[in-house]
Design a protein around this motif. Structure first.
Motif, PDB file in Angstrom:
ATOM      1  N   GLU A  17      79.355  59.166  59.612  1.00 36.79           N
ATOM      2  CA  GLU A  17      80.703  58.748  60.022  1.00 36.79           C
ATOM      3  C   GLU A  17      81.761  59.479  59.208  1.00 36.79           C
ATOM      4  O   GLU A  17      82.750  59.977  59.754  1.00 36.79           O
ATOM      5  N   THR A  18      81.550  59.564  57.903  1.00 37.86           N
ATOM      6  CA  THR A  18      82.487  60.266  57.025  1.00 37.86           C
ATOM      7  C   THR A  18      82.519  61.748  57.367  1.00 37.86           C
ATOM      8  O   THR A  18      83.594  62.362  57.435  1.00 37.86           O
ATOM      9  N   LEU A  19      81.359  62.319  57.599  1.00 37.13           N
ATOM     10  CA  LEU A  19      81.250  63.727  57.989  1.00 37.13           C
ATOM     11  C   LEU A  19      82.059  64.001  59.251  1.00 37.13           C
ATOM     12  O   LEU A  19      82.845  64.948  59.308  1.00 37.13           O
ATOM     13  N   HIS A  20      81.869  63.166  60.248  1.00 37.12           N
ATOM     14  CA  HIS A  20      82.586  63.349  61.516  1.00 37.12           C
ATOM     15  C   HIS A  20      84.103  63.285  61.299  1.00 37.12           C
ATOM     16  O   HIS A  20      84.839  64.134  61.793  1.00 37.12           O
ATOM     17  N   TYR A  21      84.526  62.301  60.536  1.00 41.07           N
ATOM     18  CA  TYR A  21      85.960  62.128  60.273  1.00 41.07           C
ATOM     19  C   TYR A  21      86.538  63.332  59.539  1.00 41.07           C
ATOM     20  O   TYR A  21      87.575  63.878  59.930  1.00 41.07           O
ATOM     21  N   LEU A  22      85.877  63.771  58.483  1.00 37.65           N
ATOM     22  CA  LEU A  22      86.401  64.866  57.660  1.00 37.65           C
ATOM     23  C   LEU A  22      86.307  66.230  58.349  1.00 37.65           C
ATOM     24  O   LEU A  22      87.137  67.106  58.104  1.00 37.65           O
ATOM     25  N   GLN A  25      81.471  73.890  63.388  1.00 34.66           N
ATOM     26  CA  GLN A  25      81.424  74.813  62.258  1.00 34.66           C
ATOM     27  C   GLN A  25      81.694  74.071  60.946  1.00 34.66           C
ATOM     28  O   GLN A  25      81.032  74.320  59.932  1.00 34.66           O
ATOM     29  N   GLN A  26      82.642  73.151  60.960  1.00 36.58           N
ATOM     30  CA  GLN A  26      82.936  72.362  59.762  1.00 36.58           C
ATOM     31  C   GLN A  26      81.805  71.392  59.450  1.00 36.58           C
ATOM     32  O   GLN A  26      81.470  71.165  58.288  1.00 36.58           O
ATOM     33  N   VAL A  27      81.216  70.805  60.487  1.00 36.58           N
ATOM     34  CA  VAL A  27      80.055  69.927  60.302  1.00 36.58           C
ATOM     35  C   VAL A  27      78.952  70.705  59.589  1.00 36.58           C
ATOM     36  O   VAL A  27      78.362  70.225  58.615  1.00 36.58           O
ATOM     37  N   ASN A  28      78.682  71.912  60.053  1.00 36.15           N
ATOM     38  CA  ASN A  28      77.643  72.747  59.437  1.00 36.15           C
ATOM     39  C   ASN A  28      77.950  73.035  57.970  1.00 36.15           C
ATOM     40  O   ASN A  28      77.070  72.926  57.111  1.00 36.15           O
ATOM     41  N   ARG A  29      79.182  73.426  57.676  1.00 35.86           N
ATOM     42  CA  ARG A  29      79.560  73.767  56.295  1.00 35.86           C
ATOM     43  C   ARG A  29      79.408  72.580  55.364  1.00 35.86           C
ATOM     44  O   ARG A  29      78.853  72.689  54.274  1.00 35.86           O
ATOM     45  N   CYS A  44      77.648  69.796  55.845  1.00 37.75           N
ATOM     46  CA  CYS A  44      76.236  69.396  55.739  1.00 37.75           C
ATOM     47  C   CYS A  44      75.482  70.323  54.801  1.00 37.75           C
ATOM     48  O   CYS A  44      74.728  69.863  53.931  1.00 37.75           O
ATOM     49  N   ASP A  45      75.663  71.609  54.972  1.00 40.29           N
ATOM     50  CA  ASP A  45      74.951  72.583  54.155  1.00 40.29           C
ATOM     51  C   ASP A  45      75.231  72.368  52.671  1.00 40.29           C
ATOM     52  O   ASP A  45      74.302  72.261  51.860  1.00 40.29           O
ATOM     53  N   THR A  58      79.611  59.543  49.546  1.00 39.43           N
ATOM     54  CA  THR A  58      80.142  60.093  48.296  1.00 39.43           C
ATOM     55  C   THR A  58      79.957  61.601  48.230  1.00 39.43           C
ATOM     56  O   THR A  58      80.890  62.330  47.855  1.00 39.43           O
ATOM     57  N   GLN A  59      78.777  62.086  48.577  1.00 40.22           N
ATOM     58  CA  GLN A  59      78.517  63.521  48.544  1.00 40.22           C
ATOM     59  C   GLN A  59      79.326  64.253  49.620  1.00 40.22           C
ATOM     60  O   GLN A  59      79.846  65.339  49.367  1.00 40.22           O
ATOM     61  N   ILE A  60      79.429  63.651  50.799  1.00 39.76           N
ATOM     62  CA  ILE A  60      80.199  64.259  51.887  1.00 39.76           C
ATOM     63  C   ILE A  60      81.660  64.413  51.459  1.00 39.76           C
ATOM     64  O   ILE A  60      82.275  65.473  51.637  1.00 39.76           O
ATOM     65  N   GLU A  61      82.222  63.355  50.880  1.00 38.56           N
ATOM     66  CA  GLU A  61      83.619  63.390  50.448  1.00 38.56           C
ATOM     67  C   GLU A  61      83.826  64.421  49.342  1.00 38.56           C
ATOM     68  O   GLU A  61      84.810  65.169  49.365  1.00 38.56           O
ATOM     69  N   ALA A  62      82.921  64.481  48.381  1.00 37.44           N
ATOM     70  CA  ALA A  62      83.057  65.430  47.272  1.00 37.44           C
ATOM     71  C   ALA A  62      83.020  66.872  47.779  1.00 37.44           C
ATOM     72  O   ALA A  62      83.828  67.707  47.360  1.00 37.44           O
ATOM     73  N   VAL A  63      82.092  67.159  48.678  1.00 32.91           N
ATOM     74  CA  VAL A  63      81.980  68.515  49.228  1.00 32.91           C
ATOM     75  C   VAL A  63      83.218  68.859  50.043  1.00 32.91           C
ATOM     76  O   VAL A  63      83.771  69.955  49.922  1.00 32.91           O
ATOM     77  N   SER A  64      83.685  67.935  50.855  1.00 33.44           N
ATOM     78  CA  SER A  64      84.860  68.180  51.667  1.00 33.44           C
ATOM     79  C   SER A  64      86.074  68.427  50.790  1.00 33.44           C
ATOM     80  O   SER A  64      86.852  69.357  51.042  1.00 33.44           O
ATOM     81  N   ASN A  65      86.237  67.640  49.744  1.00 31.61           N
ATOM     82  CA  ASN A  65      87.354  67.839  48.820  1.00 31.61           C
ATOM     83  C   ASN A  65      87.275  69.202  48.164  1.00 31.61           C
ATOM     84  O   ASN A  65      88.280  69.872  47.973  1.00 31.61           O
TER      85      ASN A  65
END
Length: 89
Positions: free
Chosen positions: A39-44, A50-54, A56-57, A74-81
């Motif tokens: 859910e966080t991944l989708h939102y961010l 392409q962003q989902v892939n980046r 996730c990777d 937590t990991q999704i948010e940290a990577v996105s930030n």
């Protein structure tokens, strides 16, 4: 000759299916991302593949480095930030 296609953003269900398909295709036999992480991944990522892939990777790399058995929000948010910070520099 180059071919360019435009994809519309994925909805939350499509994002979850997309992530699961990519993991299954790579040999995963269990859920690696928690439902909250997806859910966080989708939102961010705004549903943009392409962003989902980046995200996730990089989340998988962080999870491996931290010895995690599952990727959480937590990991999704940290990577996105981190991606946003790097992009702004």
């Amino acid at each position: 000759m180059a071919v360019k296609t435009l994809l519309r953003p994925l909805n939350i269900d499509e994002t979850a299916s997309y992530v699961q398909h990519r993991l299954t295709a790579s040999g995963a036999t269990r859920d690696i991302f928690t439902p909250e992480a997806v859910e966080t991944l989708h939102y961010l990522a705004h549903g943009i593949p392409q962003q989902v892939n980046r995200i996730c990777d990089l989340s998988l790399v962080v999870g491996y480095a931290e010895g995690l058995s599952q990727i959480e929000s937590t990991q999704i948010e940290a990577v996105s930030n981190e991606l946003v910070t790097v992009a702004q520099e």
